[in-house]
Scaffold this active site. Structure first.
Site, PDB file in Angstrom:
ATOM      1  N   ASP A  74     -10.535  -9.217 -12.490  1.00  0.00           N
ATOM      2  CA  ASP A  74      -9.542  -9.306 -11.768  1.00  0.00           C
ATOM      3  C   ASP A  74      -9.580  -9.861 -10.209  1.00  0.00           C
ATOM      4  OD1 ASP A  74      -6.968  -9.175 -10.978  1.00  0.00           O
ATOM      5  OD2 ASP A  74      -6.708  -7.057 -11.110  1.00  0.00           O
ATOM      6  N   HIS A 112      -8.326 -13.216  -8.552  1.00  0.00           N
ATOM      7  CA  HIS A 112      -7.398 -14.416  -8.968  1.00  0.00           C
ATOM      8  C   HIS A 112      -8.172 -15.576  -8.343  1.00  0.00           C
ATOM      9  CE1 HIS A 112      -3.905 -11.710  -9.353  1.00  0.00           C
ATOM     10  NE2 HIS A 112      -4.790 -11.225 -10.082  1.00  0.00           N
ATOM     11  N   HIS A 138       2.683 -13.739 -14.838  1.00  0.00           N
ATOM     12  CA  HIS A 138       1.874 -13.949 -13.537  1.00  0.00           C
ATOM     13  C   HIS A 138       1.065 -15.135 -13.756  1.00  0.00           C
ATOM     14  CE1 HIS A 138       2.723  -9.660 -11.660  1.00  0.00           C
ATOM     15  NE2 HIS A 138       3.591 -10.507 -11.368  1.00  0.00           N
ATOM     16  N   TYR A 153       1.079  -1.543  -5.401  1.00  0.00           N
ATOM     17  CA  TYR A 153      -0.325  -1.609  -6.182  1.00  0.00           C
ATOM     18  C   TYR A 153      -0.988  -0.349  -6.160  1.00  0.00           C
ATOM     19  CZ  TYR A 153      -2.240  -4.369  -2.600  1.00  0.00           C
ATOM     20  OH  TYR A 153      -2.593  -4.684  -1.238  1.00  0.00           O
ATOM     21  N   GLU A 157       0.226 -15.683  -8.097  1.00  0.00           N
ATOM     22  CA  GLU A 157      -0.285 -14.465  -7.220  1.00  0.00           C
ATOM     23  C   GLU A 157      -1.815 -15.484  -6.894  1.00  0.00           C
ATOM     24  OE1 GLU A 157      -0.214 -11.496 -10.171  1.00  0.00           O
ATOM     25  OE2 GLU A 157       1.145 -10.625  -8.920  1.00  0.00           O
ATOM     26  N   ASP A 161      -0.024 -11.223 -17.160  1.00  0.00           N
ATOM     27  CA  ASP A 161      -0.964 -12.062 -16.091  1.00  0.00           C
ATOM     28  C   ASP A 161      -2.005 -12.827 -16.798  1.00  0.00           C
ATOM     29  OD1 ASP A 161      -3.033 -12.223 -14.281  1.00  0.00           O
ATOM     30  OD2 ASP A 161      -1.793 -11.005 -12.919  1.00  0.00           O
ATOM     31  N   GLU A 191       2.466  -4.461 -16.590  1.00  0.00           N
ATOM     32  CA  GLU A 191       1.785  -5.758 -16.310  1.00  0.00           C
ATOM     33  C   GLU A 191       0.440  -5.481 -17.216  1.00  0.00           C
ATOM     34  OE1 GLU A 191       1.313  -6.878 -12.462  1.00  0.00           O
ATOM     35  OE2 GLU A 191      -0.515  -8.252 -12.857  1.00  0.00           O
ATOM     36  N   HIS A 202       1.796  -1.978 -12.239  1.00  0.00           N
ATOM     37  CA  HIS A 202       0.642  -1.778 -12.962  1.00  0.00           C
ATOM     38  C   HIS A 202       0.543  -0.415 -13.514  1.00  0.00           C
ATOM     39  CE1 HIS A 202      -1.552  -4.828  -9.678  1.00  0.00           C
ATOM     40  NE2 HIS A 202      -0.817  -5.188 -10.262  1.00  0.00           N
ATOM     41  N   ARG A 238       0.785  -1.148  -0.110  1.00  0.00           N
ATOM     42  CA  ARG A 238      -0.003   0.049   0.048  1.00  0.00           C
ATOM     43  C   ARG A 238       0.980   1.364  -0.042  1.00  0.00           C
ATOM     44  NH1 ARG A 238      -2.574  -3.625   2.909  1.00  0.00           N
ATOM     45  NH2 ARG A 238      -1.710  -3.115   5.073  1.00  0.00           N
ATOM     46  N   HIS A 251      -5.614 -11.721 -15.922  1.00  0.00           N
ATOM     47  CA  HIS A 251      -5.725 -10.345 -16.416  1.00  0.00           C
ATOM     48  C   HIS A 251      -5.961 -10.456 -17.788  1.00  0.00           C
ATOM     49  CE1 HIS A 251      -3.386  -8.014 -12.835  1.00  0.00           C
ATOM     50  NE2 HIS A 251      -4.360  -8.837 -12.418  1.00  0.00           N
ATOM     51  N   HIS A 306       7.788  -6.372  -7.439  1.00  0.00           N
ATOM     52  CA  HIS A 306       6.537  -5.723  -7.758  1.00  0.00           C
ATOM     53  C   HIS A 306       6.467  -4.487  -7.127  1.00  0.00           C
ATOM     54  CE1 HIS A 306       2.226  -5.384  -8.755  1.00  0.00           C
ATOM     55  NE2 HIS A 306       2.008  -6.623  -9.100  1.00  0.00           N
TER      56      HIS A 306
HETATM   57 ZN    ZN Z   1      -4.821  -9.276 -10.581  1.00  0.00          ZN
HETATM   58 FE    FE Z   2      -0.516  -9.922 -11.532  1.00  0.00          FE
HETATM   59 FE    FE Z   3       0.121  -7.226 -10.436  1.00  0.00          FE
END
Ligand code: ZN
Ligand code: FE
Ligand code: FE
Length: 277
Positions: free
Chosen positions: A224, A226, A211, A70, A256, A176, A142, A107, A37, A179, A67
């Site tokens: 989105d 997962h 991913h 996000y 993920e 991904d 991504e 992202h 975060r 995604h 990564h």
């Molecule tokens: Zn995702």
């Molecule tokens: Fe991802």
């Molecule tokens: Fe990601």
């Protein structure tokens, strides 16, 4: 050699990540460069990094895929949020040089009503500010599911960002599977067609990491969410084709999926058993 792993907590440092990867049976992994975060990154200890690099060499890890938090939005409408994205990425890239030659995935961002074109311009602007000719890290865009106002929902949008970046050779793409499926690319019934499309629009030489996630939702849902490997709408047969595809089989695959460590160890073992390359 299948390079596969999951997200690993970076809270105990680099050597601990290496040891955790071994425990999971992983040969690559992902980690958040700081609290996902946002917030301040932990100090890097040289001895810890050195120990990690020894482990990575001993274990013949593939490239690892850091990564970015996000919450970063390189195309936010508010200037201070874009400044935060730029400063965080610049700092992360500096820190990545402790583990040279790996990947830093992010992202692209959400245009929050400004429109994808403006989003694309702003993302490229941030990249042009933070990329340095001397860096050894490749920065990965991504592929996104297209929920809300996400930029990167199509191969064309990613290509448009790449086209605006000056240091092209520092850039790549992380695909991904959840995604792209949610974005409407049918990797279940037409994996070859999707990869041909990727090659035509972006170029497969730019594809650096995967991913590997199943999806809770049907093709084109733009959601989105997962799912565990084999338990969603993509399904195990498609993942067996994905890890063995000649255009993909050499890339690092990062899980993920919604799992604990045991679940990840099982998925890693399950996919390894299906790897025939
Ligand atoms: Zn995702
Ligand atoms: Fe991802
Ligand atoms: Fe990601």
């Amino acid at each position: 050699m299948l390079y596969i792993g999951s997200h690993i907590s970076s809270s105990k440092g680099y050597a601990a990540m290496g040891r955790q990867a071994i425990k999971l049976g992983a040969s690559t992994f992902a980690f958040f460069t700081r609290n996902p975060r946002g917030g301040k990154a932990k100090e890097i200890r040289e001895t810890d990094v050195r120990k990690y690099l020894e482990i990575a060499e001993e274990q013949k890890f593939g490239p690892i895929v850091a990564h970015a938090p996000y919450t970063l939005n390189a195309c936010a409408a508010k200037e201070d949020l874009r400044v935060f994205a730029r400063e965080t990425m610049a700092d992360d890239l500096q820190r990545m040089e402790y583990i040279p030659g790996n990947y830093y995935n992010f992202h692209p961002g959400s245009h929050v009503g400004q429109g994808a074109e403006i989003g694309i311009e702003k993302i490229a602007e941030v990249l042009n500010d933070v990329l340095l000719p001397e860096q050894t890290t490749t920065v990965l865009l991504e592929t996104m599911a297209g929920k809300g106002s996400e930029v990167g929902r199509s191969f064309e949008e990613l290509r448009a960002i790449l086209d605006r970046v000056k240091l092209q050779e520092k850039m790549g793409v992380c695909l991904d599977t959840c995604h792209v499926w949610d974005a409407g690319y049918d990797i279940v019934h037409d994996l070859d067609g999707v990869l041909q499309e990727f090659d035509r629009v972006i170029g497969l030489n730019r594809l650096k990491a995967i991913h590997i996630n199943d999806s809770m939702n049907p093709l084109g849902a733009h959601k989105d969410r997962h799912e565990k490997i084999g338990q969603g709408h993509i399904g195990m047969d498609a993942f067996v084709r994905i890890i063995n595809h000649p255009a993909l089989c050499h890339l690092p695959f990062v899980l993920e999926t919604p799992n604990d460590d045991d679940g990840w160890a099982q998925e890693i073992a399950m996919l390894r058993a299906e790897y025939t390359q």
